[in-house]
Design a protein around this motif. Structure first.
Motif, PDB file in Angstrom:
ATOM      1  N   ALA A  84       5.101   5.390   4.219  1.00 59.10           N
ATOM      2  CA  ALA A  84       6.263   4.928   3.450  1.00 59.10           C
ATOM      3  C   ALA A  84       7.434   5.888   3.648  1.00 59.10           C
ATOM      4  O   ALA A  84       8.583   5.465   3.816  1.00 59.10           O
ATOM      5  CB  ALA A  84       5.908   4.827   1.964  1.00 59.10           C
ATOM      6  N   VAL A  85       7.131   7.181   3.654  1.00 57.83           N
ATOM      7  CA  VAL A  85       8.183   8.181   3.859  1.00 57.83           C
ATOM      8  C   VAL A  85       8.807   7.994   5.246  1.00 57.83           C
ATOM      9  O   VAL A  85      10.034   7.964   5.391  1.00 57.83           O
ATOM     10  CB  VAL A  85       7.613   9.608   3.714  1.00 57.83           C
ATOM     11  CG1 VAL A  85       8.684  10.651   4.015  1.00 57.83           C
ATOM     12  CG2 VAL A  85       7.056   9.825   2.313  1.00 57.83           C
ATOM     13  N   ALA A  86       7.951   7.844   6.259  1.00 55.89           N
ATOM     14  CA  ALA A  86       8.445   7.694   7.636  1.00 55.89           C
ATOM     15  C   ALA A  86       9.308   6.440   7.782  1.00 55.89           C
ATOM     16  O   ALA A  86      10.371   6.469   8.420  1.00 55.89           O
ATOM     17  CB  ALA A  86       7.257   7.639   8.602  1.00 55.89           C
ATOM     18  N   ILE A  87       8.858   5.348   7.176  1.00 60.55           N
ATOM     19  CA  ILE A  87       9.606   4.087   7.273  1.00 60.55           C
ATOM     20  C   ILE A  87      10.972   4.244   6.603  1.00 60.55           C
ATOM     21  O   ILE A  87      11.997   3.828   7.142  1.00 60.55           O
ATOM     22  CB  ILE A  87       8.790   2.932   6.643  1.00 60.55           C
ATOM     23  CG1 ILE A  87       7.567   2.615   7.514  1.00 60.55           C
ATOM     24  CG2 ILE A  87       9.657   1.687   6.448  1.00 60.55           C
ATOM     25  CD1 ILE A  87       6.541   1.698   6.881  1.00 60.55           C
ATOM     26  N   LEU A  88      10.990   4.904   5.436  1.00 59.91           N
ATOM     27  CA  LEU A  88      12.257   5.085   4.710  1.00 59.91           C
ATOM     28  C   LEU A  88      13.212   6.022   5.434  1.00 59.91           C
ATOM     29  O   LEU A  88      14.424   5.844   5.359  1.00 59.91           O
ATOM     30  CB  LEU A  88      11.990   5.636   3.314  1.00 59.91           C
ATOM     31  CG  LEU A  88      11.793   4.620   2.195  1.00 59.91           C
ATOM     32  CD1 LEU A  88      11.723   5.346   0.871  1.00 59.91           C
ATOM     33  CD2 LEU A  88      12.912   3.589   2.163  1.00 59.91           C
TER      34      LEU A  88
ATOM     35  N   LEU B   7       4.662  -2.824  -4.833  1.00 63.03           N
ATOM     36  CA  LEU B   7       5.682  -3.353  -3.924  1.00 63.03           C
ATOM     37  C   LEU B   7       6.189  -4.706  -4.421  1.00 63.03           C
ATOM     38  O   LEU B   7       7.373  -4.997  -4.352  1.00 63.03           O
ATOM     39  CB  LEU B   7       5.116  -3.524  -2.517  1.00 63.03           C
ATOM     40  CG  LEU B   7       5.173  -2.323  -1.573  1.00 63.03           C
ATOM     41  CD1 LEU B   7       4.677  -2.701  -0.204  1.00 63.03           C
ATOM     42  CD2 LEU B   7       6.590  -1.760  -1.500  1.00 63.03           C
ATOM     43  N   THR B   8       5.283  -5.519  -4.936  1.00 63.80           N
ATOM     44  CA  THR B   8       5.665  -6.849  -5.420  1.00 63.80           C
ATOM     45  C   THR B   8       6.333  -6.740  -6.788  1.00 63.80           C
ATOM     46  O   THR B   8       7.340  -7.391  -7.045  1.00 63.80           O
ATOM     47  CB  THR B   8       4.418  -7.757  -5.491  1.00 63.80           C
ATOM     48  OG1 THR B   8       3.811  -7.766  -4.182  1.00 63.80           O
ATOM     49  CG2 THR B   8       4.782  -9.167  -5.879  1.00 63.80           C
ATOM     50  N   ILE B  77      -2.735  -0.049  -0.530  1.00 61.64           N
ATOM     51  CA  ILE B  77      -1.770   0.448   0.457  1.00 61.64           C
ATOM     52  C   ILE B  77      -0.342   0.262  -0.056  1.00 61.64           C
ATOM     53  O   ILE B  77       0.454   1.199  -0.065  1.00 61.64           O
ATOM     54  CB  ILE B  77      -1.981  -0.246   1.822  1.00 61.64           C
ATOM     55  CG1 ILE B  77      -3.340   0.183   2.393  1.00 61.64           C
ATOM     56  CG2 ILE B  77      -0.854   0.102   2.791  1.00 61.64           C
ATOM     57  CD1 ILE B  77      -3.746  -0.557   3.642  1.00 61.64           C
ATOM     58  N   GLY B  78      -0.029  -0.949  -0.524  1.00 58.84           N
ATOM     59  CA  GLY B  78       1.307  -1.211  -1.059  1.00 58.84           C
ATOM     60  C   GLY B  78       1.604  -0.351  -2.281  1.00 58.84           C
ATOM     61  O   GLY B  78       2.703   0.188  -2.433  1.00 58.84           O
ATOM     62  N   THR B  79       0.588  -0.202  -3.153  1.00 61.76           N
ATOM     63  CA  THR B  79       0.758   0.627  -4.348  1.00 61.76           C
ATOM     64  C   THR B  79       1.027   2.080  -3.953  1.00 61.76           C
ATOM     65  O   THR B  79       1.908   2.736  -4.516  1.00 61.76           O
ATOM     66  CB  THR B  79      -0.513   0.547  -5.222  1.00 61.76           C
ATOM     67  OG1 THR B  79      -0.841  -0.833  -5.416  1.00 61.76           O
ATOM     68  CG2 THR B  79      -0.305   1.199  -6.567  1.00 61.76           C
ATOM     69  N   ALA B  80       0.269   2.560  -2.973  1.00 65.83           N
ATOM     70  CA  ALA B  80       0.449   3.950  -2.520  1.00 65.83           C
ATOM     71  C   ALA B  80       1.837   4.133  -1.905  1.00 65.83           C
ATOM     72  O   ALA B  80       2.496   5.149  -2.139  1.00 65.83           O
ATOM     73  CB  ALA B  80      -0.636   4.312  -1.504  1.00 65.83           C
ATOM     74  N   GLN B  81       2.295   3.138  -1.151  1.00 61.98           N
ATOM     75  CA  GLN B  81       3.610   3.246  -0.514  1.00 61.98           C
ATOM     76  C   GLN B  81       4.716   3.242  -1.564  1.00 61.98           C
ATOM     77  O   GLN B  81       5.649   4.047  -1.506  1.00 61.98           O
ATOM     78  CB  GLN B  81       3.790   2.128   0.511  1.00 61.98           C
ATOM     79  CG  GLN B  81       2.887   2.354   1.733  1.00 61.98           C
ATOM     80  CD  GLN B  81       2.888   1.204   2.707  1.00 61.98           C
ATOM     81  OE1 GLN B  81       2.951   0.038   2.301  1.00 61.98           O
ATOM     82  NE2 GLN B  81       2.794   1.506   3.990  1.00 61.98           N
ATOM     83  N   ALA B  82       4.594   2.343  -2.553  1.00 59.45           N
ATOM     84  CA  ALA B  82       5.599   2.298  -3.623  1.00 59.45           C
ATOM     85  C   ALA B  82       5.578   3.599  -4.432  1.00 59.45           C
ATOM     86  O   ALA B  82       6.629   4.093  -4.853  1.00 59.45           O
ATOM     87  CB  ALA B  82       5.351   1.101  -4.532  1.00 59.45           C
TER      88      ALA B  82
END
Lengths: 174, 174
Positions: A84-88, B7-8, B77-82
């Motif tokens: 997520a960090v890399a994408i941002l 994310l959602t 995965i989405g939760t971790a990214q958010a």
């Protein structure tokens, strides 16, 4: 710029090239953060270091390995957070960001989606004409993602061009 | 400011208060991103919206729910990214970021680490003296994290003060 995301080791590789031709390595490195450090500090370090790469090398695109639920569940959280960090880091600056599955990167580099780490490193070393293999494996994977993006970008552009030509009415200027 | 990452749906709640006293709700909301949107766009939206909350309400601290491997693997995965985005939104501005497990938040709010969603929402509504329960559950969870931080911060501060007093040599000024 390719990124193999991870909190403990995050591989970064920058290549330049055009589709269908050999790429040249611009730089390669690994961002490390101590596993016992505070999560906020670790994410901030990854953000800060990747930002420096982007500001120094000004890549046209950022290619990040897509995180999959097949990954080890214990490590998937850190990997997802680093991704997520890399994408941002790219998205915040308006740089196009693409994600590739490990199999897509493997297929692009070795011709086989099931190649192992050693085969990938060997091919990356050969494709970039390096004197010795990039280490650790995260660094080689980051370069592989960058090469994958250059080459697949070419394929994508060719498909788009072909589609446009087909849609262009006869006699019109493309 | 509490954040229930997703994310959602990403819940955000801001409260003000002091340890051991009822908190007051400042604002509550949910950041939503379409599940079919590009991942980079989704992360950028969460980053952008949470940044607006931070800039508008200038919280003293950000409390984010800690992501656990016990979560559903597909959604983790989405939760971790958010959660990475939420943590960075605070950390990049030098705001202290704390993570709390769901059980820590539940125990702080209801007295039981195994309280269900409904019990949590009921207690958050009562503690903040709201006319009606905050909806959706993500919004209530974000408020719960914020309250949890204010109250636990108080406990932590008292423990630190007690430890300092013990370490202070007799006759010295604290």
């Amino acid at each position: 710029m390719g990124v193999d995301p991870g909190l403990t080791r995050c591989g970064v590789g920058v290549v330049e090239g055009t589709p269908g031709r050999p790429c040249r390595m611009v730089t390669v490195g690994v961002v490390r953060t101590p596993p016992d450090a505070d999560l906020a500090d670790r994410l901030l370090t990854v953000d800060d270091m990747l930002s420096r790469y982007v500001e120094k090398y000004r890549p046209d695109a950022v290619a990040v390995e897509r995180v999959f639920s097949q990954h080890n569940v214990a490590s998937v959280i850190g990997t997802a957070q680093a991704s997520a960090v890399a994408i941002l880091v790219g998205a915040r600056r308006g740089i196009p960001v693409h994600t590739y599955t490990p199999s897509e990167a493997k297929a692009a580099i070795t011709g086989s989606g099931t190649a192992d780490k050693k085969q990938m490193t060997t091919m990356v070393t050969r494709l970039l004409r390096l004197d010795e293999p990039p280490k650790p494996a995260d660094a080689a994977d980051a370069l592989a993602l960058a090469i994958c993006h250059v080459w697949r970008g070419g394929t994508r552009a060719r498909i788009q061009r072909a589609a446009q030509l087909q849609q262009t009415p006869k006699g019109a200027q493309a």
